[in-house]
Write a protein that holds these residues in place. Structure first.
Motif, short mmCIF file in Angstrom:
data_model
loop_
_atom_site.label_atom_id
_atom_site.label_comp_id
_atom_site.label_asym_id
_atom_site.label_seq_id
_atom_site.Cartn_x
_atom_site.Cartn_y
_atom_site.Cartn_z
N GLY A 52 1.16 -1.11 -0.22
CA GLY A 52 -0.29 -0.16 0.01
C GLY A 52 1.08 1.81 -0.12
N ALA A 53 0.71 2.25 -0.35
CA ALA A 53 0.42 3.57 -0.17
C ALA A 53 1.18 4.12 1.53
CB ALA A 53 0.28 5.07 -0.28
N GLY A 54 3.40 4.69 1.19
CA GLY A 54 3.14 4.73 2.21
C GLY A 54 2.94 6.05 2.61
N VAL A 55 3.71 6.93 3.55
CA VAL A 55 3.93 8.51 4.25
C VAL A 55 4.73 9.32 2.47
CG1 VAL A 55 4.58 9.89 5.69
CG2 VAL A 55 3.65 7.94 6.18
N SER A 56 3.36 10.34 2.72
CA SER A 56 3.52 11.56 1.22
C SER A 56 3.96 12.92 1.90
CB SER A 56 3.14 10.86 0.17
OG SER A 56 1.81 11.44 0.44
N GLN A 57 5.63 13.22 1.27
CA GLN A 57 5.38 14.64 1.72
C GLN A 57 5.81 15.48 0.81
OE1 GLN A 57 8.05 13.52 5.35
NE2 GLN A 57 8.37 15.11 4.90
N THR A 58 5.47 16.67 0.48
CA THR A 58 4.87 17.57 -0.55
C THR A 58 5.62 19.25 -0.05
OG1 THR A 58 3.00 17.97 -0.15
CG2 THR A 58 3.81 16.28 -2.04
N PRO A 59 6.69 19.81 -1.13
CA PRO A 59 7.02 18.84 -1.66
C PRO A 59 8.10 18.71 -1.27
CG PRO A 59 8.00 21.70 -1.40
CD PRO A 59 6.85 21.26 -0.23
N SER A 60 9.14 18.30 -2.01
CA SER A 60 10.22 17.08 -1.81
C SER A 60 11.23 18.68 -1.07
CB SER A 60 10.51 15.87 -3.03
OG SER A 60 10.82 16.96 -4.43
N ASN A 61 11.09 19.80 -2.07
CA ASN A 61 12.54 20.61 -1.90
C ASN A 61 11.84 21.73 -2.11
OD1 ASN A 61 15.55 19.45 -2.41
ND2 ASN A 61 14.56 18.36 -3.66
N LYS A 62 11.84 22.39 -1.17
CA LYS A 62 11.15 24.27 -1.20
C LYS A 62 12.61 25.11 -0.77
CE LYS A 62 8.74 27.55 -0.66
NZ LYS A 62 7.55 27.69 -1.83
N VAL A 63 12.93 26.22 -1.39
CA VAL A 63 13.90 26.81 -1.80
C VAL A 63 13.02 28.28 -1.19
CG1 VAL A 63 15.74 28.04 -2.46
CG2 VAL A 63 15.59 25.75 -2.64
N THR A 64 13.42 29.49 -0.87
CA THR A 64 12.20 29.94 0.35
C THR A 64 13.09 31.38 0.44
OG1 THR A 64 10.41 31.18 1.15
CG2 THR A 64 12.11 29.54 2.66
N GLU A 65 13.08 32.30 0.99
CA GLU A 65 14.32 33.33 1.18
C GLU A 65 14.06 33.88 2.35
OE1 GLU A 65 14.63 36.30 -3.28
OE2 GLU A 65 12.88 36.79 -1.76
N LYS A 66 15.00 33.73 3.56
CA LYS A 66 14.23 34.50 5.25
C LYS A 66 13.12 35.76 5.00
CE LYS A 66 17.10 36.74 8.69
NZ LYS A 66 16.31 38.32 8.80
N GLY A 67 12.44 35.41 5.64
CA GLY A 67 11.08 36.18 6.21
C GLY A 67 9.88 36.13 5.80
N LYS A 68 10.48 34.90 4.81
CA LYS A 68 8.87 33.92 4.07
C LYS A 68 8.19 33.06 4.66
CE LYS A 68 9.35 36.38 -0.16
NZ LYS A 68 8.52 37.88 -0.46
N PHE A 86 7.67 6.47 8.25
CA PHE A 86 8.63 7.86 7.63
C PHE A 86 8.40 8.05 6.61
CE2 PHE A 86 10.71 9.73 11.29
CZ PHE A 86 10.69 8.52 12.69
N GLY A 87 7.78 9.23 5.69
CA GLY A 87 8.27 9.93 4.80
C GLY A 87 9.25 9.50 4.10
N PRO A 88 9.55 10.26 3.12
CA PRO A 88 11.32 10.78 2.47
C PRO A 88 11.91 12.37 2.94
CG PRO A 88 8.84 10.93 0.55
CD PRO A 88 8.93 10.11 2.41
N GLY A 89 10.44 12.73 2.99
CA GLY A 89 11.03 14.48 4.35
C GLY A 89 10.98 15.81 2.76
N THR A 90 10.62 16.95 3.94
CA THR A 90 11.02 18.41 2.75
C THR A 90 12.18 18.04 3.12
OG1 THR A 90 8.94 17.97 2.51
CG2 THR A 90 9.80 19.89 2.03
N ARG A 91 13.14 19.04 2.29
CA ARG A 91 13.77 19.16 2.50
C ARG A 91 13.73 21.39 2.14
NH1 ARG A 91 19.38 18.28 3.03
NH2 ARG A 91 19.07 16.24 2.35
N LEU A 92 14.13 21.99 3.69
CA LEU A 92 13.75 22.89 3.33
C LEU A 92 14.93 24.34 3.41
CD1 LEU A 92 12.15 25.66 3.43
CD2 LEU A 92 12.12 25.56 5.53
N THR A 93 15.00 24.63 2.75
CA THR A 93 16.28 25.98 2.52
C THR A 93 15.85 27.26 2.46
OG1 THR A 93 17.76 24.27 0.93
CG2 THR A 93 18.72 26.47 0.96
N VAL A 94 16.58 27.99 3.21
CA VAL A 94 16.35 29.29 3.82
C VAL A 94 17.14 30.06 3.56
CG1 VAL A 94 15.18 31.10 4.75
CG2 VAL A 94 14.81 28.97 5.83
N LEU A 95 16.97 31.04 2.23
CA LEU A 95 18.47 31.74 1.62
C LEU A 95 18.59 33.12 2.54
CD1 LEU A 95 17.81 31.36 -2.45
CD2 LEU A 95 19.73 29.98 -0.68
#
Lengths: 114, 115
Positions: free
Chosen positions: B1-17, B106-115
């Protein structure tokens, strides 16, 4: 509160050699103990767990771990490693009867060389 | 069956957002957990839901972090006024609540990058 110490951040070994990854924990209450594996670019996967009973537990891929209450340790072992065992390994605890939130160690990077 | 899913897989944002990270647990799992994994560290607990309610939010680092699970299934982790120190992989896990011990998946995770 619980804490977990993984004494080795990196462990390099040759293929077919035995390996032991060390884990010590601290807790004022009874705990469950776990080892998770994280392959490159993949999610966490449960390798094995100790809940109660026999202190020697066997997991997937030929791994085993032994719970030692007096030494508050839960070391992971494999008698003969393969290249495919290269991954990050995390020891974790959760308190029995609590929220089951996991407290993780910092991880041990196992690198198996040919 | 389907496992845990997470979206987005990657997220890049700017400081303060503001950012939102989504977790879809395994169908039927009543317990849902959020963890944060910073570079070179093990995952750290953030918050635990049992059904729709947050049963334990002791791991949320400050009031910029908030999570909801309005219908007891999908959960959203919300981060306001992001800071560079928020950069990490955010992991979601779910479990059933049928026994004295319930394995977390566990899901695969979302990688968050704050620039």
């Amino acid at each position: 509160a619980q804490s977990v110490t993984q004494l080795d951040s990196q462990v390099p070994v040759f293929e077919e050699a035995p390996v032991e990854l060390r884990c010590n924990y601290s807790s004022s209450v009874s705990v469950y103990l776990f080892w998770y594996v994280q392959y490159p670019n993949q999610g966490l996967q449960l390798l094995l767990k100790y809940l109660s009973g026999s202190t020697l537990v066997k997991g997937i891929n030929g791994f085993e771990a032994e719970f030692n209450k007096s030494q508050t340790s839960f070391h992971l072992r494999k008698p003969s490693v393969h290249i495919s065992d290269t991954a990050e390994y995390f020891c974790a605890v959760s308190d029995q009867g609590g929220s089951e939130k996991l407290v993780f160690g910092k991880g041990t990077k196992l690198t198996v060389n040919p | 069956g389907a496992g845990v899913s997470q979206t987005p897989s990657n997220k890049v944002t700017e400081k303060g957002k503001y950012v939102e990270l989504r977790c879809d647990p395994i169908s039927g799992h009543t317990a849902l957990y959020w963890y944060r994994q910073s570079l070179g560290q093990g995952p750290e607990f953030l918050i635990y839901f049992q059904g729709t309610g947050a049963a334990d939010d002791s791991g949320l680092p400050n009031d910029r972090f908030f999570a909801v699970r309005p219908e007891g299934s999908v959960s959203t982790l919300k981060i306001q006024r992001t800071e560079r120190g928020d950069s990490a992989v955010y992991l979601c896990a779910s479990s059933s609540s049928r026994g004295s011990y319930n394995e977390q998946f566990f899901g695969p995770g979302t990688r968050l990058t704050v620039l």
